[in-house]
Motif scaffolding. Structure first.
Motif, mmCIF file in Angstrom:
data_model
loop_
_atom_site.group_PDB
_atom_site.id
_atom_site.type_symbol
_atom_site.label_atom_id
_atom_site.label_comp_id
_atom_site.label_asym_id
_atom_site.label_seq_id
_atom_site.Cartn_x
_atom_site.Cartn_y
_atom_site.Cartn_z
ATOM 1 N N LEU A 1 -50.596 27.442 -7.545
ATOM 2 C CA LEU A 1 -49.511 28.423 -7.624
ATOM 3 C C LEU A 1 -49.364 28.854 -9.070
ATOM 4 C CD1 LEU A 1 -46.026 28.281 -5.939
ATOM 5 C CD2 LEU A 1 -46.244 28.890 -8.341
ATOM 6 N N ARG A 2 -49.549 30.155 -9.298
ATOM 7 C CA ARG A 2 -49.453 30.712 -10.651
ATOM 8 C C ARG A 2 -48.136 31.440 -10.820
ATOM 9 N NH1 ARG A 2 -53.416 35.371 -13.259
ATOM 10 N NH2 ARG A 2 -52.882 35.036 -15.458
ATOM 11 N N ARG A 3 -47.422 31.068 -11.869
ATOM 12 C CA ARG A 3 -46.173 31.744 -12.234
ATOM 13 C C ARG A 3 -46.240 32.042 -13.714
ATOM 14 N NH1 ARG A 3 -41.196 28.649 -10.275
ATOM 15 N NH2 ARG A 3 -41.936 29.600 -8.326
ATOM 16 N N GLY A 4 -46.385 33.324 -14.041
ATOM 17 C CA GLY A 4 -46.576 33.675 -15.441
ATOM 18 C C GLY A 4 -47.889 33.095 -15.937
ATOM 19 N N GLY A 5 -47.807 32.330 -17.026
ATOM 20 C CA GLY A 5 -49.024 31.732 -17.580
ATOM 21 C C GLY A 5 -49.272 30.309 -17.159
ATOM 22 N N SER A 6 -48.411 29.758 -16.302
ATOM 23 C CA SER A 6 -48.572 28.363 -15.902
ATOM 24 C C SER A 6 -49.005 28.270 -14.445
ATOM 25 C CB SER A 6 -47.265 27.590 -16.111
ATOM 26 O OG SER A 6 -46.245 28.090 -15.268
ATOM 27 N N VAL A 7 -49.719 27.199 -14.124
ATOM 28 C CA VAL A 7 -50.236 26.983 -12.778
ATOM 29 C C VAL A 7 -49.857 25.585 -12.309
ATOM 30 C CG1 VAL A 7 -52.313 26.791 -11.352
ATOM 31 C CG2 VAL A 7 -52.156 28.595 -13.082
ATOM 32 N N THR A 8 -49.316 25.508 -11.103
ATOM 33 C CA THR A 8 -48.985 24.239 -10.467
ATOM 34 C C THR A 8 -50.078 23.881 -9.469
ATOM 35 O OG1 THR A 8 -46.605 24.653 -10.685
ATOM 36 C CG2 THR A 8 -47.286 23.012 -9.053
ATOM 37 N N VAL A 9 -50.566 22.646 -9.549
ATOM 38 C CA VAL A 9 -51.591 22.149 -8.630
ATOM 39 C C VAL A 9 -50.897 21.438 -7.471
ATOM 40 C CG1 VAL A 9 -53.586 20.621 -8.361
ATOM 41 C CG2 VAL A 9 -53.245 21.875 -10.512
ATOM 42 N N ILE A 10 -51.222 21.843 -6.258
ATOM 43 C CA ILE A 10 -50.603 21.278 -5.061
ATOM 44 C C ILE A 10 -51.705 20.706 -4.178
ATOM 45 C CG2 ILE A 10 -49.218 21.783 -3.001
ATOM 46 C CD1 ILE A 10 -48.059 24.184 -4.698
ATOM 47 N N PRO B 1 -65.132 18.791 -8.933
ATOM 48 C CA PRO B 1 -65.601 18.022 -10.097
ATOM 49 C C PRO B 1 -66.403 18.810 -11.129
ATOM 50 C CG PRO B 1 -67.125 17.699 -8.306
ATOM 51 C CD PRO B 1 -66.043 18.613 -7.773
ATOM 52 N N TYR B 2 -66.713 20.108 -10.868
ATOM 53 C CA TYR B 2 -67.581 20.831 -11.794
ATOM 54 C C TYR B 2 -66.913 21.068 -13.155
ATOM 55 C CZ TYR B 2 -70.374 21.877 -7.603
ATOM 56 O OH TYR B 2 -71.127 21.795 -6.463
ATOM 57 N N ALA B 3 -65.596 21.241 -13.151
ATOM 58 C CA ALA B 3 -64.827 21.421 -14.392
ATOM 59 C C ALA B 3 -65.292 22.616 -15.206
ATOM 60 C CB ALA B 3 -64.862 20.138 -15.235
ATOM 61 N N THR B 4 -65.759 23.662 -14.520
ATOM 62 C CA THR B 4 -66.097 24.901 -15.220
ATOM 63 C C THR B 4 -64.849 25.755 -15.478
ATOM 64 O OG1 THR B 4 -66.534 26.056 -13.138
ATOM 65 C CG2 THR B 4 -68.400 24.953 -14.197
ATOM 66 N N HIS B 5 -63.780 25.474 -14.731
ATOM 67 C CA HIS B 5 -62.537 26.227 -14.860
ATOM 68 C C HIS B 5 -61.349 25.271 -14.825
ATOM 69 C CE1 HIS B 5 -65.304 29.386 -13.667
ATOM 70 N NE2 HIS B 5 -64.391 30.303 -13.915
ATOM 71 N N THR B 6 -60.378 25.526 -15.662
ATOM 72 C CA THR B 6 -59.073 24.882 -15.509
ATOM 73 C C THR B 6 -58.333 25.595 -14.380
ATOM 74 O OG1 THR B 6 -58.020 26.407 -17.050
ATOM 75 C CG2 THR B 6 -58.980 24.372 -17.985
ATOM 76 N N PRO B 7 -57.257 25.016 -13.847
ATOM 77 C CA PRO B 7 -56.479 25.751 -12.853
ATOM 78 C C PRO B 7 -56.040 27.124 -13.358
ATOM 79 C CG PRO B 7 -55.825 23.450 -12.846
ATOM 80 C CD PRO B 7 -56.765 23.623 -14.004
ATOM 81 N N GLU B 8 -55.679 27.205 -14.646
ATOM 82 C CA GLU B 8 -55.248 28.489 -15.205
ATOM 83 C C GLU B 8 -56.398 29.494 -15.250
ATOM 84 O OE1 GLU B 8 -52.491 25.368 -16.115
ATOM 85 O OE2 GLU B 8 -54.650 25.498 -16.518
ATOM 86 N N ARG B 9 -57.567 29.037 -15.657
ATOM 87 C CA ARG B 9 -58.724 29.939 -15.714
ATOM 88 C C ARG B 9 -59.158 30.359 -14.317
ATOM 89 N NH1 ARG B 9 -63.834 28.137 -18.611
ATOM 90 N NH2 ARG B 9 -64.363 30.285 -18.055
ATOM 91 N N PHE B 10 -59.043 29.451 -13.360
ATOM 92 C CA PHE B 10 -59.405 29.803 -11.987
ATOM 93 C C PHE B 10 -58.502 30.925 -11.474
ATOM 94 C CE2 PHE B 10 -58.981 29.655 -7.449
ATOM 95 C CZ PHE B 10 -60.272 29.443 -6.984
ATOM 96 N N MET B 11 -57.199 30.790 -11.666
ATOM 97 C CA MET B 11 -56.283 31.813 -11.169
ATOM 98 C C MET B 11 -56.437 33.119 -11.921
ATOM 99 S SD MET B 11 -54.836 30.627 -8.519
ATOM 100 C CE MET B 11 -53.359 31.619 -8.195
ATOM 101 N N ALA B 12 -56.784 33.058 -13.200
ATOM 102 C CA ALA B 12 -57.068 34.289 -13.946
ATOM 103 C C ALA B 12 -58.333 34.951 -13.409
ATOM 104 C CB ALA B 12 -57.211 33.967 -15.433
ATOM 105 N N LEU B 13 -59.322 34.153 -13.064
ATOM 106 C CA LEU B 13 -60.567 34.688 -12.525
ATOM 107 C C LEU B 13 -60.327 35.434 -11.220
ATOM 108 C CD1 LEU B 13 -63.712 34.845 -12.430
ATOM 109 C CD2 LEU B 13 -63.654 32.637 -11.232
ATOM 110 N N VAL B 14 -59.594 34.820 -10.286
ATOM 111 C CA VAL B 14 -59.399 35.481 -8.992
ATOM 112 C C VAL B 14 -58.460 36.677 -9.128
ATOM 113 C CG1 VAL B 14 -59.928 33.398 -7.684
ATOM 114 C CG2 VAL B 14 -57.547 33.889 -8.267
ATOM 115 N N ALA B 15 -57.564 36.662 -10.125
ATOM 116 C CA ALA B 15 -56.729 37.837 -10.359
ATOM 117 C C ALA B 15 -57.577 39.015 -10.824
ATOM 118 C CB ALA B 15 -55.653 37.521 -11.394
#
Length: 279
Positions: free
Chosen positions: A136-145, A223-237
């Protein structure tokens, strides 16, 4: 926020293997405020109790996804809802299997991980079993659920199983499947698995974006760790879920990739949505 509605922005279901439907399924009902991602666990026997399906894994994911199109009743808890849903899936299995369910060994009873959410009264209720995840992305922060530890354990498990013979590997996978069914750690043919459902309620704000996904897509984070949760959500945006799949396959297909994996290209599905204010 007194009310919220979800708007689905994008979906993807990539089986990883051309010509196959794969073992993942997703679904949503914008009017009901529900969405989900499911990941059928790869079969570990050749019994094929559901001969009309591509695999037992595909059957359970498809059957549960179809049942989730019926939304929960008002004030129905996730555990009560999924107990009814799994009861219906079990009844469907009894009419679909070529092997009576009572005769089906534990290693052949199909299971699936899943992440489900329901938007109601300005909040989202998440419910899951297994290693499907939500961000869940809110502004610049991402919550992992979800249960990220289960995704992180994949590399350890793969390394252990790849170190033994194929026969030993299959025996261990079958033992693990019997244990999962006995302990009801995933969705399957036992309605009592709903009692182990994990849940999390999250207050919503307009503009929140949420991605529900199978562990195959979450591999970019772990486990690949190519993206942080924040980078992942920026990518799909920026590129949509297809961009995430492209990044996933590029990593998996890269020469010299030595990440221990039981499947070179895992199924990957996801649902990307936005929260809007009512009215």
């Amino acid at each position: 926020m007194p009310g919220a509605r979800m708007v689905v922005l994008d979906t993807v279901n990539d089986p990883g293997t051309p010509g196959r439907m794969g073992d993942d399924r997703f679904g949503f009902d914008e009017a009901a405020g529900t969405a989900w991602a499911l990941d059928g666990a790869t079969d570990v026997t050749d019994l094929r109790p559901f001969p009309n399906a591509e695999s037992g894994a595909a059957w359970i994911a498809e059957a549960l996804s179809a049942r989730l199109m019926v939304p929960p009743a008002a004030d129905e808890t996730p555990k009560a809802y999924f107990a009814k849903a799994l009861t219906d899936v079990c009844a469907r299995a009894e009419t679909s299997t070529r092997i009576p369910l009572d005769d089906l060994p534990g290693e052949a009873r199909p299971i699936a991980s899943g992440m489900w959410m329901h938007v109601v009264s300005g909040r989202a209720m998440f419910a899951w079993l297994g290693d499907c995840m939500a961000l869940l992305r809110r502004g610049g922060s991402v919550t992992v659920i979800g249960s990220p530890g289960k995704a992180e354990a994949e590399t350890v498990t793969a390394r252990r199983l790849l170190a033994v013979s194929p026969e030993e590997r299959l025996a261990q996978l079958q033992t693990d499947r019997r244990r999962s069914n006995a302990n009801r750690t995933c969705f399957g043919l036992d309605p009592h698995a709903a009692s182990n459902l994990e849940t999390q309620a999250v207050s919503l704000e307009p503009g929140d974006t949420i991605c529900l996904m199978s562990d195959g897509l979450y591999r970019l984070v772990s486990p690949y760790a190519t993206h942080t949760p924040e980078r992942f959500m920026a990518l799909v945006a920026d590129t949509g879920l297809s961009g995430a799949v492209a990044a996933l396959r590029a990593f998996e297909d890269a020469p010299g990739c030595d990440m221990p994996r039981l499947k070179a290209r895992d199924d990957a599905c996801g649902v990307l949505l936005r929260i809007d204010a009512m009215g």
